[in-house]
Every structure is written in C-alpha cells, then in structure tokens.
Design a protein around this motif. Structure first.
Motif, PDB file in Angstrom:
ATOM      1  N   GLU A 630      13.584  53.188  61.823  1.00 53.43           N
ATOM      2  CA  GLU A 630      12.722  53.999  62.679  1.00 53.43           C
ATOM      3  C   GLU A 630      13.597  55.064  63.327  1.00 53.43           C
ATOM      4  N   ILE A 631      13.279  56.324  63.104  1.00 54.77           N
ATOM      5  CA  ILE A 631      14.090  57.414  63.627  1.00 54.77           C
ATOM      6  C   ILE A 631      13.783  57.611  65.114  1.00 54.77           C
ATOM      7  N   THR A 632      14.831  57.656  65.919  1.00 53.62           N
ATOM      8  CA  THR A 632      14.714  57.936  67.345  1.00 53.62           C
ATOM      9  C   THR A 632      15.702  59.028  67.710  1.00 53.62           C
ATOM     10  N   VAL A 633      15.593  59.521  68.921  1.00 57.99           N
ATOM     11  CA  VAL A 633      16.541  60.536  69.383  1.00 57.99           C
ATOM     12  C   VAL A 633      17.964  59.989  69.356  1.00 57.99           C
ATOM     13  N   GLN A 634      18.103  58.682  69.642  1.00 61.50           N
ATOM     14  CA  GLN A 634      19.433  58.091  69.720  1.00 61.50           C
ATOM     15  C   GLN A 634      20.098  57.925  68.358  1.00 61.50           C
ATOM     16  N   ASN A 635      19.342  57.532  67.325  1.00 64.11           N
ATOM     17  CA  ASN A 635      19.994  57.235  66.049  1.00 64.11           C
ATOM     18  C   ASN A 635      19.927  58.374  65.036  1.00 64.11           C
ATOM     19  N   LEU A 636      19.177  59.450  65.328  1.00 57.42           N
ATOM     20  CA  LEU A 636      19.052  60.554  64.378  1.00 57.42           C
ATOM     21  C   LEU A 636      20.398  61.144  63.966  1.00 57.42           C
ATOM     22  N   PRO A 637      21.362  61.357  64.884  1.00 51.27           N
ATOM     23  CA  PRO A 637      22.641  61.947  64.445  1.00 51.27           C
ATOM     24  C   PRO A 637      23.345  61.144  63.359  1.00 51.27           C
ATOM     25  N   GLU A 641      24.280  62.799  59.577  1.00 58.79           N
ATOM     26  CA  GLU A 641      25.644  62.878  59.053  1.00 58.79           C
ATOM     27  C   GLU A 641      25.702  62.562  57.558  1.00 58.79           C
ATOM     28  N   LEU A 642      24.700  61.845  57.039  1.00 56.29           N
ATOM     29  CA  LEU A 642      24.678  61.517  55.611  1.00 56.29           C
ATOM     30  C   LEU A 642      24.399  62.759  54.752  1.00 56.29           C
ATOM     31  N   ARG A 643      23.837  63.813  55.381  1.00 55.60           N
ATOM     32  CA  ARG A 643      23.530  65.066  54.697  1.00 55.60           C
ATOM     33  C   ARG A 643      22.664  64.832  53.455  1.00 55.60           C
ATOM     34  N   LYS A 644      21.651  64.013  53.612  1.00 52.82           N
ATOM     35  CA  LYS A 644      20.711  63.712  52.533  1.00 52.82           C
ATOM     36  C   LYS A 644      19.310  64.168  52.939  1.00 52.82           C
ATOM     37  N   PRO A 645      18.429  64.399  51.963  1.00 51.25           N
ATOM     38  CA  PRO A 645      17.037  64.716  52.307  1.00 51.25           C
ATOM     39  C   PRO A 645      16.380  63.532  53.021  1.00 51.25           C
ATOM     40  N   PHE A 646      15.334  63.827  53.797  1.00 51.75           N
ATOM     41  CA  PHE A 646      14.608  62.804  54.538  1.00 51.75           C
ATOM     42  C   PHE A 646      13.216  62.629  53.936  1.00 51.75           C
ATOM     43  N   LEU A 647      12.841  61.368  53.717  1.00 50.80           N
ATOM     44  CA  LEU A 647      11.472  61.012  53.378  1.00 50.80           C
ATOM     45  C   LEU A 647      10.925  60.277  54.602  1.00 50.80           C
ATOM     46  N   ILE A 648      10.137  60.994  55.436  1.00 49.68           N
ATOM     47  CA  ILE A 648       9.746  60.483  56.746  1.00 49.68           C
ATOM     48  C   ILE A 648       8.256  60.187  56.769  1.00 49.68           C
ATOM     49  N   LEU A 649       7.924  58.985  57.224  1.00 50.18           N
ATOM     50  CA  LEU A 649       6.533  58.610  57.441  1.00 50.18           C
ATOM     51  C   LEU A 649       6.245  58.734  58.939  1.00 50.18           C
ATOM     52  N   GLN A 657       1.203  47.167  57.954  1.00 52.90           N
ATOM     53  CA  GLN A 657       2.011  46.206  57.203  1.00 52.90           C
ATOM     54  C   GLN A 657       2.128  46.604  55.732  1.00 52.90           C
ATOM     55  N   ARG A 658       1.035  47.127  55.149  1.00 50.83           N
ATOM     56  CA  ARG A 658       1.075  47.514  53.742  1.00 50.83           C
ATOM     57  C   ARG A 658       2.014  48.699  53.530  1.00 50.83           C
ATOM     58  N   GLU A 659       1.890  49.743  54.378  1.00 51.09           N
ATOM     59  CA  GLU A 659       2.772  50.905  54.247  1.00 51.09           C
ATOM     60  C   GLU A 659       4.230  50.517  54.445  1.00 51.09           C
ATOM     61  N   SER A 660       4.474  49.622  55.433  1.00 53.64           N
ATOM     62  CA  SER A 660       5.846  49.191  55.702  1.00 53.64           C
ATOM     63  C   SER A 660       6.434  48.458  54.491  1.00 53.64           C
ATOM     64  N   LYS A 661       5.623  47.612  53.872  1.00 55.13           N
ATOM     65  CA  LYS A 661       6.090  46.855  52.709  1.00 55.13           C
ATOM     66  C   LYS A 661       6.413  47.783  51.542  1.00 55.13           C
ATOM     67  N   CYS A 678      12.607  56.731  55.929  1.00 58.90           N
ATOM     68  CA  CYS A 678      12.538  56.341  57.334  1.00 58.90           C
ATOM     69  C   CYS A 678      11.129  56.587  57.862  1.00 58.90           C
ATOM     70  N   TRP A 679      10.891  56.227  59.118  1.00 61.53           N
ATOM     71  CA  TRP A 679       9.605  56.484  59.745  1.00 61.53           C
ATOM     72  C   TRP A 679       9.821  56.853  61.198  1.00 61.53           C
ATOM     73  N   LEU A 680       8.804  57.497  61.805  1.00 64.55           N
ATOM     74  CA  LEU A 680       8.920  57.973  63.185  1.00 64.55           C
ATOM     75  C   LEU A 680       7.632  57.665  63.925  1.00 64.55           C
ATOM     76  N   ASN A 681       7.777  56.938  65.039  1.00 64.73           N
ATOM     77  CA  ASN A 681       6.652  56.536  65.882  1.00 64.73           C
ATOM     78  C   ASN A 681       6.438  57.603  66.960  1.00 64.73           C
ATOM     79  N   LEU A 682       5.340  58.352  66.856  1.00 66.21           N
ATOM     80  CA  LEU A 682       5.104  59.451  67.794  1.00 66.21           C
ATOM     81  C   LEU A 682       4.858  58.957  69.212  1.00 66.21           C
ATOM     82  N   LYS A 683       4.403  57.706  69.362  1.00 71.22           N
ATOM     83  CA  LYS A 683       4.191  57.185  70.707  1.00 71.22           C
ATOM     84  C   LYS A 683       5.512  56.885  71.402  1.00 71.22           C
TER      85      LYS A 683
END
Length: 839
Positions: A630-637, A641-649, A657-661, A678-683
C-alpha cells in the motif's frame, strides 16, 4: 452525583439567602416573647433557637435587645428562631433565678444547650449572626491556631476535597459573619477553616500581609496527592462579603480551561457573566497537547481574575491573522474581540492585569506590520514562502517546544556525554532553518514516547551556536540524526522525519545488527517476532542469515551489511553446527536468507549468491519491500528509488478481497518484476486525489487501475473500466501496452517541479556570520561517510575562544537568538514552560 446534588442545594440556599436579604415593609414582629414554660415546651428536636432570659428590662440592656430583635430576621433565614423569655419574679430556675444568667444569651438545638454568649459579645447584628452560626457549625468549620494544625487539615483533605481558608482579625465582625454564612451554604461542598492568628498569613505565602484586613484563600486540595507539597492556593482579591465569596467560589468551581469549537463572539462563560474577561489561546490540531498545557499554565496564573479558553483554528473559521495566538473578550457589550500576537505568557497575564496594555500591543503590531510592508516593497520576491514547511514554521515561530527531556550538548559536554551513556541519540540542527525546527517538534514527541527507556539518551546540538562540533562530526546538512554507541561506529538516520519512524529507528538500533543467535529455538523465536523482546511491540520484518562453517566470507559480508543497515532493518544470524537442520526445514542451502513476514506466518527462503557488502545491502533492501504494498507518503520514496513503472490500484478505502487476491498473484507471478504492483487508499492517503486529478483533470470512478512510468515518457494508461480486475485481464492489457496498441489517457509534463523563486543561500549566510564553519556541499545521508565516536572522550576537541563577560551576560539574559527579518526565529528557547510549546 452527590457532588452535583450538593452544588444544587448550595445554589438554592444562596438564592434563598439573597431573596430573604431584601428588606420588606410592614413585616410581622419576628422576636417572640414567651414565658419559660411556653419556651421550653415549644422546643423542637433539631430546631435551633437563641433565647434571652429577662426579669425586667434595664436601660443598659435596651441596646442589646434592639440588636437581638434586628438579628431575628437574618437568623430566621437559617432556621434559627429568636426568643425573649420573660421570667416571673418568683422563678428561681437556672436561667431566671441567678443574676449572672440574666446577662447571657443561650443557643439551644432542640432542648440541648449548645453555647452561652455574654451579652457584651453580641454587640450588633453581625456579631450575633457570626457567633451563632460559628457555634452551630463548630464541627463543620475547623478553627486552627498553628501552621501544624492547618497542615494536618490540608493533608487530610488531599485527593478528597477542597478547602476555604479564611483569616479574620477578630470574631463577631462583618467579615466573620460573611465567612460563616458562606460555610452554612457551601459547607457540604468545601471544607471551611477559620483563624484569627495573624502569623498564619505569613506561613501561607503572604510576605507582608495586612493583618488588619480579612483574607480568604481557596486551597485546591482535591487535585493534590503529595503530602510533602502544600495545596495550590488562590486568594480572593475583593473585600470579604458574602456576595464576593459566592462569586469567588463560583469561579473556583468553573472548568480551569474551556475548550471552544464555535465563534468566540457567541461564547459565554461564568467569567463573562460575573464581569471578568475571557482569554482565548488559539490552537490547532497538530499542537493541541502543547497548547493545552500553555492554556492550563495561563489559567492558573489568572484564576479568579479572568477565564481561559482553548480555541481550535481547525474547527472555527476565523478571518484573522495566521500569526495571532491570543484573543481577549471583555464582558462589556458591543466591544469586539481583540486578536493579538504575544511573545510569552507573562504578556498574557499583563494583558489582563493592565487594561492599557491591549492598546499598546495593538499599536506595536501596527507599527511592526508597517515595517514588514516596507520590507516587502523593498524585496517582494524573497519574502514569498512557497515551501509549506517554511510557511508552517514561520507562521508559528513564536511558540516554544517542550525540550525538558532533551539534553543540550555543547563543546564543553559533547564528548563527556557520549562517554557517559551507552547509547546517545544526537540531533544536529540549525536554529534558523525551517526543516530543522519542524524535525525538532517530532524529536520532542519521540523524547516523550521514550521517556523512561533505559540506555537511551536524546540530545541536540545547535550547529549555529557550536559549528566546531558539527564540523568535526562531518555534519554537512541539517537536520541530521546520529546514534553513538560505545565502541562502535555512529549510525546515521536517513528515513522519514515522523515521530513513529524516528522512534522505531532508535528502538531498533538498540538491538545488535546482525543479532547472533545460538540455538535453533532462538532462531525460530526470532522468525516469529518473539525475540528480541525489545522489538515485540514494533512492526518489523525479521531477516535471518543462515551460514555454515564453510561460508565465512559471506558471513563477514552479512555482518558488515548489518552495521550499515542498523536501525532500519532487523537482522539475525545463525551459523552454529546445526544450521544445516534449519536450512533443510526451509529448503535452502547456506549461505541463505530467511525472510519472515507477519510474525513468522510466512517464511521465504532466498539464496545468498551475491557476497559483496554493497550488493548484499541492496538485495536486502529490495527483499524487504512488500510484494503488493500500500503506497503511503512515508514509503513512496523507497519504491521510487527502484526506478520502475508503477501499476497502481486506486481505491476509496480498503480494496476488495477478490481484487487483492488477483493483484497479489500478479505481483508474485514473476521474480524481479519489471514494474511495481501496488495500491493506494484515498481515505488514508488523501493526496492520491490530487494525483488522479493531475492524471485525468477529474477523479474517475473508483477503483481504478493505472499504469504510469514516472522515469520515462510519463505516459499514463487507464485499465478499461468495463473489464474485471483479474490477473489474466491485466497481463493481456500489459501486452497491448508493450505492443503500443493502447492510447495513453494523459502524458505528464517534462518540466521539472521547482520553487517559483530561488531559495535563501543559508550556507553563505552562515559563512558570513560564523567564519570558522567550513562549508561542505550538502548531499544525501547515504553518501555521508560514517564517523567513529571519539575513542577518548576526554581528549582533544575543537578549541573555542573563551567568551567575554559581556557575551556571557548576553547569553544568560536572552537565551537563543532572535533572527527576526532574516529567518524564522528559534522556536525552542532554553526558558521553559511559559510560551506556547510548539506549533
């Protein structure tokens, strides 16, 4: 519930007293005249009466009878009847037969004699009411003669009830009557204590008391628990009258600080109703605890003189200056609330005690604003603060941080502090630099969280004051945090500056890295997160290195990697003779790594093929990343650093549960994925809405799957909303992207995100002000050479010229430096406990 009932009874009694005090015209005669037989037969159990026995009224007794008759109405309010008993000439009973008995007044409760009063002691209405109530309340109102008596009463009340302590020069006075009437009304709520001993005034804290005047102190014993400390006392500043005592006790019973979440113009408290001003301390969510402490400190100083309220900026939309920190509301109707900028709590107290101070402060603020306007006209570029950290610190620069638990290091005590403590955490900062002051706030919260933790000392060095230390320790950017351990190299922190991250780093650095395990049971417990116990309450992934006797080179590289990653990673090492048994259990061959996530429920074996230290550090950092994070402000850096494309949900809350699986299967599908799934919780991370708006101008319907390559081309692709999110569909879609068959939804701008204006050259400013501080090019923490702590803390250190007497006096007189007009002033001065603690 009983306390509430007592307050209700007291208020009702007081209202009855006030109502009965209004004189009435043509009221019936209240002084009864009875024969001895009639009087004694009329006595009722529990009913009090004051009787005067008389055979014939002599001219000398006439004034006394007039005062007795005048007091009848006042005593009746307290349920006490006043009777003149006419004795027949032939009556030789106790009360009528002796001449001395006819010169006294008698107080009965039922048919029991309570007290005899010489008629010369009842010389007016005040003396009659005071002495009668004093006699009836003899067991309720304590009379003390010595300090020891007073302290015994205080100690008995601590933690249970408050005390009202009154001094009257003599009994029978108007002040004595007022105290007794208050005790009759409020005696069930507070313990009343009376004295006529003037020496007790000095013992209660009055240096030069006026012994000719009465005093009343409210003693806050209910909050006191320490028998060695006296109860906090609040003196009543008005004359000792019943109305003033009632007013004072009402103020003492009001909340110390009122929390306000509405327009202050609509706020009404008991203080305003009683004609006192109300002081608002302006607060915000980030500094609530510190502002609450400040408000409580001010409230104690102004108790009985003004009310104090804590007004939250977050809950009330105030159209006022951001730098305003205090507001004053007077009880006068039509007078607007005044919003002010004050330096410290002394000014708040002066504001209440000196009414002319308000106008003076407002005039000074207007002059200061005019000067700032002139400065902005001269240099309207550099005063624009486009950085949010600088803006926040600059706005709140007048508040003070609670730094009591953080050791201040100087050139005189730096080395000794490192040698005396097993582990010393040092924050190197600059008092003029915004990020330093913001991190200092987090650092104080860490100090509060780790208060009482054995073996950890938190300290700070202001590099503006002590550049020699920072130069010697190779500190080339601010802020920097290092942990010094005896006999080991210092560890530099290069993570996020939040309180939780700093606390975790300090606690994890307490454990050796790598931790050498000696038995299989220890190794298994380590993988389950049970060992070491110091970290059992901290969420972390356990990494265990397995080595045989033939893999010494890999083991040495692992140990070196552990010293580099200390504080950031939990690493264990097992190289006993039975290591092969453990490796067979997890299907790996030494040298290998065991990665335990979620408390050991999932253990992954990884072959350790790379044996250079840097390769091993890089591999460990990569393996510790979550598979589907789960991408957050704290772990995004870390993922950038991996310099790879992001596939973000993107999801508005937890993903299904189905999407997570399906996403997890995709992420695990191929080792060394070419992209970050990765995924990002807007709440939880609302900044994600701004990201989506940057991609699509408006936020699309959620959940939405996005492909974006931030490091090349910046094209943004949106997964078709009509297709379900499954591993098969996503892989098919990615193949179309690779073949160029999909059209991007948007393309990010190639422009660099820079501030609109150049920043201040703070290093150049330091060079001008402090020539002895050599300049270093600022670079990232991970590129900074690691320093060994001094082997001989008593050895040579950077020599600093002995300050002159004038500079010493200046430092004592005004701790910290005022950098107004150049940079944000130091928010944390050495003087503690008076200004806002932080903002």
């Amino acid at each position: 519930m009983s306390a509430q009932r007592d307050r209700w009874v007291s208020s009702l009694s007081f209202l009855l007293f006030c109502a009965s005090s209004i004189p009435t015209q043509g009221s019936a005669r209240l002084l009864q005249e009875l024969s001895p037989q009639q009087y004694f037969s009329s006595l009722q159990a529990g009913r009090a009466s004051l009787a005067y026995f008389s055979r014939n009224v002599s001219p000398g007794a006439q004034p006394f009878l007039e005062q007795i008759e005048n007091s009848a109405e006042a005593l009746q309010d307290y349920g006490i009847s006043v009777v003149k008993v006419n004795c027949p000439k032939e009556d030789v009973s106790r009360y009528c037969g002796k001449e001395n008995a006819l010169k006294k007044a008698y107080l009965f409760r039922g048919n029991v004699l309570i007290r005899e009063f010489p008629t010369d002691a009842l010389f007016d209405v005040n003396s009659i009411v005071a002495n009668v109530l004093f006699a009836l309340l003899f067991n309720e109102v304590k009379y003390v003669e010595t300090l020891a008596d007073l302290q015994n009463v205080e100690n008995a009340l601590k933690g249970r009830s408050n005390m009202v302590f009154a001094y009257v020069p003599a009994t029978g006075t108007a002040e004595h009557r007022a105290v007794m009437e208050a005790a009759f009304v409020y005696g069930t709520v507070h313990q009343f204590v009376l004295t006529t001993e003037a020496t007790l005034l000095k013992d209660t804290g009055n240096d030069e008391p006026d012994v000719s005047s009465a005093w009343l102190l409210f003693c806050h014993c209910q909050q006191a628990t320490d028998l060695a400390q006296p109860c906090r006392r609040t003196a009543m500043g008005q004359a000792l009258t019943m109305l003033n005592i009632h007013r004072h006790l009402k103020l003492m019973g009001a909340p110390l600080v009122t929390e306000v979440a509405e327009d202050p113009e609509k706020v009404s408290t008991i203080h305003l109703q009683l004609g006192l001003p109300l002081v608002f301390i302006l607060s915000q969510k980030e500094t609530y605890e510190a502002d609450r402490r400040t408000a409580e400190f001010v409230a104690w100083q102004l108790l009985g003189k003004a009310g104090v309220a804590l007004l939250s900026r977050d809950l009330v939309d105030l159209n006022i200056l951001l730098r305003a920190n205090v507001a004053l509301k007077t009880p006068d109707e039509g007078v607007p609330i005044k919003y002010l900028v004050l330096e410290d709590t002394d000014e708040v107290i002066t504001l209440v005690e000196d009414k002319n101070k308000v106008e003076q402060i407002q005039e000074d603020e207007e002059d200061e604003e005019e000067e700032e306007d002139d400065d902005e006209k001269e240099n309207n570029n550099q005063d624009i603060q486009d950085d949010q950290v600088v803006e926040a610190v600059s706005r709140d620069k007048k508040r003070e941080l609670p730094l009591e638990q953080i050791l201040v290091l100087t050139e005189e005590n730096f080395c000794s502090a490192l040698s005396e403590n097993a582990r010393t955490v040092v924050l190197f900062y600059a008092s003029w630099e915004a990020v330093s002051l913001a991190v200092l706030r987090s650092y104080t919260e860490v100090a509060d969280d780790l208060k009482g933790t054995q073996g950890v000392v938190l300290s700070r060095v202001n590099c503006w004051d002590w550049p020699g230390i920072c130069t010697k320790e190779n500190v080339t950017q601010f802020p920097t945090i290092k942990i010094y351990k005896k006999g080991e190299r210092s560890v530099i922190y290069n993570g996020m500056w939040g309180t939780e991250e700093l606390t975790s780093f300090i606690m994890m650095s307490r454990v050796p890295c790598p931790l050498k395990l000696t038995t299989i049971d220890e190794a298994e417990g380590y993988l389950r997160g049970e060992f070491p116990f110091e970290l059992s309450s901290y969420h972390h992934t356990s990494l265990l290195g397995l080595f045989s006797t033939a893999t010494s080179e890999a083991r040495e590289a692992f140990e070196e990697a552990g010293s580099i990653l200390s504080g950031h990673v939990t690493m264990g090492m097992y190289f006993e003779d039975d290591a092969l048994a453990l490796s067979r259990k997890y299907a790996v061959s030494p040298p290998a790594l065991l990665l335990a996530r979620s408390g050991g429920r999932s253990v992954e074996g990884i072959a350790l093929s790379k044996q250079s230290v840097l390769d091993m550090v890089q591999m460990i950092r990569y393996e510790l990343l979550d598979i589907f994070p789960e991408i957050t402000v704290q772990n995004l850096p870390r993922y950038l650093e991996l310099r790879k494309p992001f596939l973000i949900l993107f999801s508005d809350g937890d993903i299904g549960q189905r999407e997570s699986k399906e996403m997890l299967k995709l992420a695990k599908g191929r080792p060394q994925q070419a992209f970050v799934a990765c995924w990002l919780n807007l709440k939880k991370t609302p900044v994600g809405r701004g990201v989506l708006k940057a991609y699509f101008a408006t936020v699309p319907s959620l959940p939405v799957l996005i492909w974006v390559n931030l490091h090349a081309e910046g094209q943004v692709f949106k997964f078709p909303s009509e297709e379900s999110i499954t591993e098969t569909n996503i892989l098919s879609w990615l193949e179309k992207l690779k073949a160029g068959l999909e059209i991007p939804s948007s393309t990010l701008s190639e422009d660099e995100w820079k501030p609109p204006l150049p920043a201040y050259d703070f290093l150049q400013m330091m060079e001008t002000a402090v020539p002895e501080l050599p300049l270093h090019t600022a670079h990232r923490h991970r590129d900074t050479p690691t320093q060994h702590p001094p082997e001989s803390p008593g050895g040579d250190i950077a020599v600093r010229e002995e300050p002159s007497q004038e500079s010493k006096a200046e430092k004592i007189g005004s701790p910290g430096r005022d950098l107004r007009g150049t940079a944000p002033r130091l928010a944390a001065r050495e003087k503690q406990g008076k200004r806002h603690s932080e903002l």
